[in-house]
Write an enzyme that holds these catalytic residues in place. Structure first.
Site, short mmCIF file in Angstrom:
data_model
loop_
_atom_site.label_atom_id
_atom_site.label_comp_id
_atom_site.label_asym_id
_atom_site.label_seq_id
_atom_site.Cartn_x
_atom_site.Cartn_y
_atom_site.Cartn_z
N LYS A 1 -38.05 67.44 31.73
CA LYS A 1 -39.13 67.49 30.74
C LYS A 1 -39.16 68.83 29.96
CE LYS A 1 -42.09 64.25 33.25
NZ LYS A 1 -43.49 63.97 33.69
N TYR B 1 -43.64 55.60 27.70
CA TYR B 1 -44.72 55.62 28.70
C TYR B 1 -45.78 54.56 28.42
CZ TYR B 1 -43.25 59.96 31.09
OH TYR B 1 -42.59 60.89 31.85
N ASN C 1 -44.68 68.69 34.91
CA ASN C 1 -44.10 68.60 36.26
C ASN C 1 -42.57 68.48 36.25
OD1 ASN C 1 -44.00 65.97 35.40
ND2 ASN C 1 -44.95 65.09 37.23
N HIS D 1 -39.11 63.50 35.35
CA HIS D 1 -39.57 62.12 35.53
C HIS D 1 -38.46 61.35 36.23
CE1 HIS D 1 -40.92 58.03 34.72
NE2 HIS D 1 -39.66 57.78 34.39
N GLU E 1 -35.80 51.50 31.90
CA GLU E 1 -35.83 52.88 31.40
C GLU E 1 -34.43 53.37 31.01
OE1 GLU E 1 -37.95 55.29 34.27
OE2 GLU E 1 -39.85 54.30 33.82
P1 CMP Z 1 -44.06 60.95 35.46
O1 CMP Z 1 -43.32 60.69 36.73
O2 CMP Z 1 -43.28 61.30 34.26
O3 CMP Z 1 -44.92 59.64 35.12
C1 CMP Z 1 -46.10 59.69 34.36
C2 CMP Z 1 -46.57 61.08 34.15
O4 CMP Z 1 -47.93 61.21 33.80
C3 CMP Z 1 -46.44 61.87 35.43
O5 CMP Z 1 -45.10 62.10 35.73
C4 CMP Z 1 -47.28 63.08 35.14
O6 CMP Z 1 -46.53 64.11 34.52
C5 CMP Z 1 -48.28 62.53 34.15
N1 CMP Z 1 -49.59 62.53 34.79
C6 CMP Z 1 -49.99 61.85 35.85
N2 CMP Z 1 -51.27 62.12 36.16
C7 CMP Z 1 -51.68 63.02 35.24
C8 CMP Z 1 -52.90 63.69 35.02
N3 CMP Z 1 -53.95 63.48 35.82
N4 CMP Z 1 -52.95 64.53 33.99
C9 CMP Z 1 -51.88 64.73 33.17
N5 CMP Z 1 -50.70 64.10 33.34
C10 CMP Z 1 -50.60 63.27 34.37
#
Ligand code: CMP
Length: 140
Positions: free
Chosen positions: A11, A51, A114, A117, A128
């Site tokens: 990311k 998403y 984070n 993904h 995906e």
């Molecule tokens: P990812 O595995 O990419 O799948 C969906 C993403 O939404 C997740 O990782 C997080 O980065 C994001 N996400 C999930 N919960 C939250 C939250 N409470 N606030 C902001 N982003 C979120």
């Protein structure tokens, strides 16, 4: 256990901090092979399409804005039980809950930023992977 594939995205928070190689080293150390990889800058609409499953979530707009805020690296990872293996290597979505040694424990900044993904099922992995790659671009 069969050799399977999963979709990974490094990311914008991670590409910005020049962590692509460090993250790839974690995948390879865990036995996952990077069989396709490309760096691209998604538009917010493209991030929203990827998403779409989260469209009703309160964090959807923030998530799409973030995913379009800088370059990402989309990848296909291949290995024994690749979806589960990659989720193990990534660690919990929220870095505060991620195990020691995982990518998110080491590199993630927050639940939103984070760093990586990964697909959550083999069915979603196929969808995906097809979002980012044609068959010709995946070289196992
Ligand atoms: P990812 O595995 O990419 O799948 C969906 C993403 O939404 C997740 O990782 C997080 O980065 C994001 N996400 C999930 N919960 C939250 C939250 N409470 N606030 C902001 N982003 C979120």
């Amino acid at each position: 256990m069969a050799v399977t594939r999963t979709l990974s995205i490094i990311k914008p928070d991670a590409t910005k901090r020049n962590l692509t190689g460090a993250i790839n080293a974690k995948f390879e150390a865990a036995g996952l092979r990077i069989v396709a990889q490309k760096r691209l800058h998604l538009t917010k609409a493209q991030a929203g399409a990827f998403y779409a499953v989260h469209a009703e979530r309160p964090f959807y707009d923030e998530l799409c804005t973030f995913m379009a805020s800088g370059p990402v690296v989309a990848q296909v990872l291949e290995g024994e039980d690749a979806v589960a293996k990659n989720r193990e290597v990534m660690g919990a979505t929220n870095p505060a809950q991620a195990d020691e040694g995982t990518i998110r424990k080491e590199f993630a900044l927050s639940i939103g930023e984070n760093s990586v993904h990964g697909s959550d099922s083999e069915e979603n992995a196929a969808i995906e992977i097809a979002f980012f790659f044609s068959g010709l671009e995946i070289v196992g």
